[in-house]
Motif scaffolding. Structure first.
Motif, PDB file in Angstrom:
ATOM      1  N   HIS A  15       0.792  -1.280   0.051  1.00 37.38           N
ATOM      2  CA  HIS A  15       0.093  -0.138   0.191  1.00 37.38           C
ATOM      3  C   HIS A  15       0.867   1.263  -0.064  1.00 37.38           C
ATOM      4  N   GLY A  16       2.186   1.167   0.334  1.00 34.00           N
ATOM      5  CA  GLY A  16       3.014   2.042   0.077  1.00 34.00           C
ATOM      6  C   GLY A  16       4.567   1.659   0.992  1.00 34.00           C
ATOM      7  N   GLU A  17       5.443   1.729   0.369  1.00 33.86           N
ATOM      8  CA  GLU A  17       6.755   1.077   1.063  1.00 33.86           C
ATOM      9  C   GLU A  17       7.904   1.804   1.040  1.00 33.86           C
ATOM     10  N   THR A  18       8.839   1.756   1.891  1.00 29.86           N
ATOM     11  CA  THR A  18      10.189   2.318   1.838  1.00 29.86           C
ATOM     12  C   THR A  18      10.933   1.216   1.911  1.00 29.86           C
ATOM     13  N   VAL A  19      12.101   1.097   0.933  1.00 25.62           N
ATOM     14  CA  VAL A  19      12.936  -0.076   0.996  1.00 25.62           C
ATOM     15  C   VAL A  19      14.385   0.513   1.098  1.00 25.62           C
ATOM     16  N   TYR A  20      15.106  -0.288   2.000  1.00 25.36           N
ATOM     17  CA  TYR A  20      16.369   0.159   2.145  1.00 25.36           C
ATOM     18  C   TYR A  20      17.197  -1.243   1.788  1.00 25.36           C
ATOM     19  N   PHE A  21      17.996  -1.165   0.807  1.00 22.29           N
ATOM     20  CA  PHE A  21      18.942  -2.196   0.039  1.00 22.29           C
ATOM     21  C   PHE A  21      20.184  -2.103   0.750  1.00 22.29           C
ATOM     22  N   GLU A  22      20.042  -3.131   1.756  1.00 23.19           N
ATOM     23  CA  GLU A  22      21.489  -3.416   2.669  1.00 23.19           C
ATOM     24  C   GLU A  22      22.573  -3.721   1.657  1.00 23.19           C
ATOM     25  N   GLN A  23      22.151  -4.650   0.756  1.00 26.26           N
ATOM     26  CA  GLN A  23      23.114  -5.444  -0.389  1.00 26.26           C
ATOM     27  C   GLN A  23      22.299  -5.187  -1.596  1.00 26.26           C
ATOM     28  N   GLY A  24      22.667  -4.420  -2.492  1.00 26.73           N
ATOM     29  CA  GLY A  24      22.047  -4.237  -3.660  1.00 26.73           C
ATOM     30  C   GLY A  24      22.491  -5.273  -4.711  1.00 26.73           C
ATOM     31  N   GLY A  25      22.047  -4.944  -5.950  1.00 27.95           N
ATOM     32  CA  GLY A  25      22.422  -6.006  -7.284  1.00 27.95           C
ATOM     33  C   GLY A  25      21.825  -5.608  -8.361  1.00 27.95           C
ATOM     34  N   ARG A  26      21.646  -6.529  -9.187  1.00 27.13           N
ATOM     35  CA  ARG A  26      20.909  -6.333 -10.525  1.00 27.13           C
ATOM     36  C   ARG A  26      19.460  -7.016 -10.132  1.00 27.13           C
ATOM     37  N   VAL A  27      18.487  -6.377 -10.378  1.00 28.65           N
ATOM     38  CA  VAL A  27      17.063  -6.968 -10.308  1.00 28.65           C
ATOM     39  C   VAL A  27      16.385  -6.630 -11.646  1.00 28.65           C
ATOM     40  N   GLU A  28      15.221  -7.502 -11.869  1.00 28.04           N
ATOM     41  CA  GLU A  28      14.151  -7.004 -12.752  1.00 28.04           C
ATOM     42  C   GLU A  28      12.653  -7.115 -11.730  1.00 28.04           C
ATOM     43  N   ILE A  29      12.290  -5.970 -11.886  1.00 33.54           N
ATOM     44  CA  ILE A  29      10.909  -5.886 -11.274  1.00 33.54           C
ATOM     45  C   ILE A  29       9.885  -5.745 -12.248  1.00 33.54           C
ATOM     46  N   THR A  30       8.697  -6.657 -12.254  1.00 33.87           N
ATOM     47  CA  THR A  30       7.735  -6.753 -13.096  1.00 33.87           C
ATOM     48  C   THR A  30       6.504  -5.999 -12.523  1.00 33.87           C
ATOM     49  N   THR A  31       5.949  -5.277 -13.113  1.00 37.89           N
ATOM     50  CA  THR A  31       4.887  -4.720 -12.713  1.00 37.89           C
ATOM     51  C   THR A  31       3.388  -5.177 -13.084  1.00 37.89           C
ATOM     52  N   GLN A  32       2.272  -4.698 -12.392  1.00 38.82           N
ATOM     53  CA  GLN A  32       0.960  -5.405 -12.605  1.00 38.82           C
ATOM     54  C   GLN A  32       0.682  -5.035 -14.294  1.00 38.82           C
ATOM     55  N   THR A  33       1.149  -4.178 -14.849  1.00 36.10           N
ATOM     56  CA  THR A  33       0.860  -3.673 -16.104  1.00 36.10           C
ATOM     57  C   THR A  33       1.848  -4.461 -17.069  1.00 36.10           C
ATOM     58  N   GLY A  34       2.291  -5.366 -16.680  1.00 33.38           N
ATOM     59  CA  GLY A  34       3.544  -6.030 -17.642  1.00 33.38           C
ATOM     60  C   GLY A  34       4.989  -5.285 -17.859  1.00 33.38           C
ATOM     61  N   GLU A  35       5.094  -4.203 -17.465  1.00 36.10           N
ATOM     62  CA  GLU A  35       6.433  -3.463 -17.488  1.00 36.10           C
ATOM     63  C   GLU A  35       7.435  -4.143 -16.535  1.00 36.10           C
ATOM     64  N   VAL A  36       8.591  -4.322 -17.278  1.00 35.09           N
ATOM     65  CA  VAL A  36       9.879  -4.826 -16.672  1.00 35.09           C
ATOM     66  C   VAL A  36      10.733  -3.689 -16.359  1.00 35.09           C
ATOM     67  N   LEU A  37      11.020  -3.350 -15.182  1.00 34.82           N
ATOM     68  CA  LEU A  37      12.319  -2.583 -14.864  1.00 34.82           C
ATOM     69  C   LEU A  37      13.239  -3.361 -14.660  1.00 34.82           C
ATOM     70  N   ALA A  38      14.347  -3.016 -15.660  1.00 37.04           N
ATOM     71  CA  ALA A  38      15.802  -3.708 -15.081  1.00 37.04           C
ATOM     72  C   ALA A  38      16.672  -2.623 -14.370  1.00 37.04           C
ATOM     73  N   LEU A  39      16.926  -2.899 -13.256  1.00 38.26           N
ATOM     74  CA  LEU A  39      17.722  -2.027 -12.298  1.00 38.26           C
ATOM     75  C   LEU A  39      19.147  -2.513 -11.968  1.00 38.26           C
ATOM     76  N   GLU A  40      19.773  -1.775 -11.868  1.00 36.89           N
ATOM     77  CA  GLU A  40      21.304  -1.882 -10.882  1.00 36.89           C
ATOM     78  C   GLU A  40      21.198  -1.240  -9.623  1.00 36.89           C
ATOM     79  N   ILE A  41      21.042  -2.201  -8.670  1.00 36.16           N
ATOM     80  CA  ILE A  41      20.781  -1.068  -7.351  1.00 36.16           C
ATOM     81  C   ILE A  41      21.926  -0.998  -6.412  1.00 36.16           C
ATOM     82  N   ALA A  42      22.485  -0.032  -5.723  1.00 39.13           N
ATOM     83  CA  ALA A  42      23.683   0.001  -5.055  1.00 39.13           C
ATOM     84  C   ALA A  42      23.343  -0.209  -3.683  1.00 39.13           C
TER      85      ALA A  42
END
Length: 80
Positions: A15-42
């Motif tokens: 419903h709303g979130e704050t995320v702290y990436f203690e250890q990041g990396g490469r991710v893909e986040i797929t949304t409900q609309t089918g959009e795929v976000l490819a991210l490199e997270i520090a």
């Protein structure tokens, strides 16, 4: 949240979130609309998001760890 390389979580909603990436990396986040976000997270990156439904996949070769603080949806009070 801990995701091993190649691991993904289940579809879920916040419903709303704050995320702290203690250890990041490469991710893909797929949304409900089918959009795929490819991210490199520090390491140490912080993000905030409004309500959304998504699935996260660790596409990197390191373990991804994150602390998630989620806004809970308040239930309306009923009059007695």
């Amino acid at each position: 949240m801990t995701l091993q390389p190649g691991q993904q979580d289940n579809w879920h909603r916040h419903h709303g979130e704050t995320v702290y990436f203690e250890q990041g990396g490469r991710v893909e986040i797929t949304t409900q609309t089918g959009e795929v976000l490819a991210l490199e997270i520090a390491d140490g990156y912080v993000m905030w998001h409004d309500q959304w439904q998504h699935q996260v996949t660790n596409t990197g070769d390191t373990v991804l760890t994150a602390l998630i603080v989620e806004q809970k949806q308040l239930k309306a009070k009923t009059k007695s």
